[in-house]
Motif scaffolding. Structure first.
Motif, mmCIF file in Angstrom:
data_model
loop_
_atom_site.group_PDB
_atom_site.id
_atom_site.type_symbol
_atom_site.label_atom_id
_atom_site.label_comp_id
_atom_site.label_asym_id
_atom_site.label_seq_id
_atom_site.Cartn_x
_atom_site.Cartn_y
_atom_site.Cartn_z
ATOM 1 N N PHE A 179 44.599 47.751 51.264
ATOM 2 C CA PHE A 179 45.276 47.456 50.012
ATOM 3 C C PHE A 179 44.597 48.184 48.860
ATOM 4 O O PHE A 179 43.406 48.469 48.899
ATOM 5 N N GLU A 180 45.397 48.454 47.838
ATOM 6 C CA GLU A 180 44.818 49.193 46.726
ATOM 7 C C GLU A 180 44.295 48.255 45.638
ATOM 8 O O GLU A 180 44.657 47.101 45.570
ATOM 9 N N GLY A 181 43.469 48.791 44.812
ATOM 10 C CA GLY A 181 42.909 48.013 43.714
ATOM 11 C C GLY A 181 41.867 47.034 44.199
ATOM 12 O O GLY A 181 41.500 47.024 45.379
ATOM 13 N N ASP A 182 41.426 46.193 43.306
ATOM 14 C CA ASP A 182 40.399 45.226 43.659
ATOM 15 C C ASP A 182 41.071 43.909 44.030
ATOM 16 O O ASP A 182 40.990 42.913 43.329
ATOM 17 N N MET A 183 41.750 43.950 45.160
ATOM 18 C CA MET A 183 42.513 42.810 45.630
ATOM 19 C C MET A 183 41.775 41.473 45.610
ATOM 20 O O MET A 183 42.241 40.527 44.970
ATOM 21 N N PRO A 184 40.649 41.387 46.287
ATOM 22 C CA PRO A 184 39.986 40.079 46.358
ATOM 23 C C PRO A 184 39.775 39.465 44.987
ATOM 24 O O PRO A 184 40.088 38.294 44.771
ATOM 25 N N ALA A 185 39.273 40.255 44.042
ATOM 26 C CA ALA A 185 39.027 39.726 42.697
ATOM 27 C C ALA A 185 40.328 39.246 42.056
ATOM 28 O O ALA A 185 40.377 38.190 41.421
ATOM 29 N N LEU A 186 41.387 40.012 42.254
ATOM 30 C CA LEU A 186 42.680 39.641 41.684
ATOM 31 C C LEU A 186 43.179 38.313 42.259
ATOM 32 O O LEU A 186 43.582 37.407 41.520
ATOM 33 N N TRP A 187 43.133 38.227 43.589
ATOM 34 C CA TRP A 187 43.599 36.996 44.229
ATOM 35 C C TRP A 187 42.753 35.814 43.779
ATOM 36 O O TRP A 187 43.269 34.723 43.553
ATOM 37 N N LEU A 188 41.479 36.069 43.644
ATOM 38 C CA LEU A 188 40.568 35.009 43.228
ATOM 39 C C LEU A 188 40.969 34.468 41.858
ATOM 40 O O LEU A 188 40.999 33.259 41.629
ATOM 41 N N ARG A 189 41.296 35.390 40.956
ATOM 42 C CA ARG A 189 41.700 34.975 39.621
ATOM 43 C C ARG A 189 42.992 34.164 39.690
ATOM 44 O O ARG A 189 43.138 33.134 39.033
ATOM 45 N N GLU A 190 43.923 34.637 40.517
ATOM 46 C CA GLU A 190 45.190 33.915 40.647
ATOM 47 C C GLU A 190 44.981 32.530 41.248
ATOM 48 O O GLU A 190 45.621 31.565 40.827
ATOM 49 N N HIS A 191 44.084 32.462 42.217
ATOM 50 C CA HIS A 191 43.772 31.155 42.789
ATOM 51 C C HIS A 191 43.238 30.208 41.720
ATOM 52 O O HIS A 191 43.589 29.023 41.686
ATOM 53 N N GLU A 192 42.399 30.748 40.874
ATOM 54 C CA GLU A 192 41.820 29.933 39.801
ATOM 55 C C GLU A 192 42.918 29.379 38.895
ATOM 56 O O GLU A 192 42.923 28.191 38.556
ATOM 57 N N GLN A 193 43.855 30.248 38.547
ATOM 58 C CA GLN A 193 44.972 29.803 37.714
ATOM 59 C C GLN A 193 45.782 28.711 38.402
ATOM 60 O O GLN A 193 46.248 27.757 37.770
ATOM 61 N N MET A 194 45.949 28.886 39.709
ATOM 62 C CA MET A 194 46.674 27.887 40.482
ATOM 63 C C MET A 194 45.983 26.533 40.400
ATOM 64 O O MET A 194 46.618 25.506 40.135
ATOM 65 N N VAL A 195 44.692 26.535 40.648
ATOM 66 C CA VAL A 195 43.935 25.289 40.620
ATOM 67 C C VAL A 195 44.027 24.654 39.241
ATOM 68 O O VAL A 195 44.235 23.435 39.113
ATOM 69 N N THR A 196 43.912 25.476 38.206
ATOM 70 C CA THR A 196 44.000 24.961 36.832
ATOM 71 C C THR A 196 45.337 24.283 36.583
ATOM 72 O O THR A 196 45.406 23.166 36.065
#
Lengths: 235, 235
Positions: A179-196
């Motif tokens: 996958f391109e870009g910094d996937m893990p970091a991106l998903w991590l941020r999205e997960h954080e938003q989800m939890v919030t």
DNA sequence: AGTGGAATTTGTGTCGACAAATAAAATACA
DNA sequence: TGTATTTTATTTGTCGACACAAATTCCACT
């Protein structure tokens, strides 16, 4: 063959054989250790696990019921193919389940649910930091499954689990690394938003974040597929 | 015991035993001929069908995978209970699947799909006119399943089928006759609107009609349940 | 050499039997 | 009489064997 990768030997407990075979075979299929189309032989499995064909067959019946293997009458049974032609139906259902389960989690979660979700999120974060791709896939799945469990709707949960399993096969095909870009970091941020959003019981926000997350994942997979297909053609 | 209701006798074809047992047992469970909680005995089934326990067991494994029976280890297996406490999750999922499948049908149906749907609608109309309640339940289910098939998403289709099955059990509990008003005529009108929306490829209208239909069904079932419960208390 | 058909091989579908586990019954004991 | 413990009975989980079907090989015949 890869030698005998199974403990096999010891005398296992009475009703444990079927579940053991079922889970191991299931994992091997989803991890592509048994690639789509490969033949599953009852006799071979029987003496690999050191048991008779009866419990093996019952495990296979269960796998067949879930669509992970296809059984042709009187002849071999094989690992089911990945249906690339109808992949959009998979994406459609996956998106809807992401949204619905996250919404319900925002609505119905308890404090304990939230703890569990956060724990899985931390585990995922850790696997990302360690660069452990297999661990990332596993913990990511657990994270979303726990959210679905917090939604407390077994119908959605069972469909979502099935979809996450199929997604696991797809992810294995193309790995995070492709996958391109910094996937893990991106998903991590999205997960954080989800939890919030879930913690705030903000259903609208939960829905929106879940949808964005699903879109993001799907876009990545599609990109990986088209890239892969292009390579096939150019060869 | 009701004597032997099974043809049993003849020598059946080689791989047909499992499917036969599975389908018959499934129907008996959904029609409440085997009420929730009743014990399913392998040996009894074996000589009722005139076959060994092995194919019986494989059928049971399949039924268990679909949640229609519960197997307690080393002890009996019984028909699974109807989970009244979480009925709202059932209604929630059912509504969503009604909407999604009808939407997709509006989007993706072919001319042949439409013919099939209309044929089932006519069949339902006929059963209504004949006052055949069992036939009404069956044809109603077929109507909606055909719509789902026209949507061409196997994930939705499989969840929806499962939900319709569970609904069949509920309807059997309370029968059409216990519903108030002129139900059949009302449902028939709603079905007509559904077909119209699908034929016009009007996704928004399809969604709206599906949702209204689901709401209507759920309201009727809930009314029947509360009425039933009140009677329980008053006794 | 090529083709049709019989034998062989391979692997599934089913069977009857036995062993383990649990529940029920019977017995011993206070 | 009530409770603990052993015995029996019932039902599941597993096994090894056999019957059947499809695929493959072998062979005769043209």
């Amino acid at each position: 063959m890869t030698a005998s990768e199974t403990p096999a030997g010891q005398d296992r407990k009475r009703g444990s054989g079927v579940r053991m075979v079922y889970e191991l075979l299931r994992d091997q299929i989803l991890d592509l250790e048994l690639p789509p189309g490969s033949i599953v032989d009852e006799i071979q499995l029987a003496d690999r696990f050191g048991m008779s064909r009866t419990p093996i067959r019952e495990a296979l019946v269960r796998l067949a019921a879930e669509g992970l293997i296809d059984t042709l009458p009187n002849r071999s049974t094989m690992v089911s193919q990945i249906d690339f032609a109808n992949l959009h139906t998979f994406f459609d259902a996956l998106t809807l389940m992401y949204r619905v389960t996250t919404r319900l989690a925002a609505e119905y979660h308890t404090a304990e649910d939230l703890d569990r979700i956060r724990a899985h999120q931390r585990a995922y974060e850790e696997r990302c930091a360690a660069g452990d791709e297999i661990g990332m896939i596993a913990t990511n799945r657990q994270f979303h499954q726990t959210i679905a469990e917090a939604g407390r709707n077994r119908y959605y949960l069972s469909l979502f689990s099935r979809l996450l399993d199929e997604g696991r096969r797809l992810l294995r095909l193309y790995y995070y690394s492709s996958f391109e870009g910094d996937m893990p970091a991106l998903w991590l941020r999205e997960h954080e938003q989800m939890v919030t959003a879930i913690a705030a019981r903000d259903i609208g926000a939960a829905d929106q974040v879940a949808r964005a997350h699903a879109d993001q994942i799907i876009r990545q997979i599609q990109k990986a597929i088209t890239r892969d297909r292009r390579q096939d053609i150019s060869i």
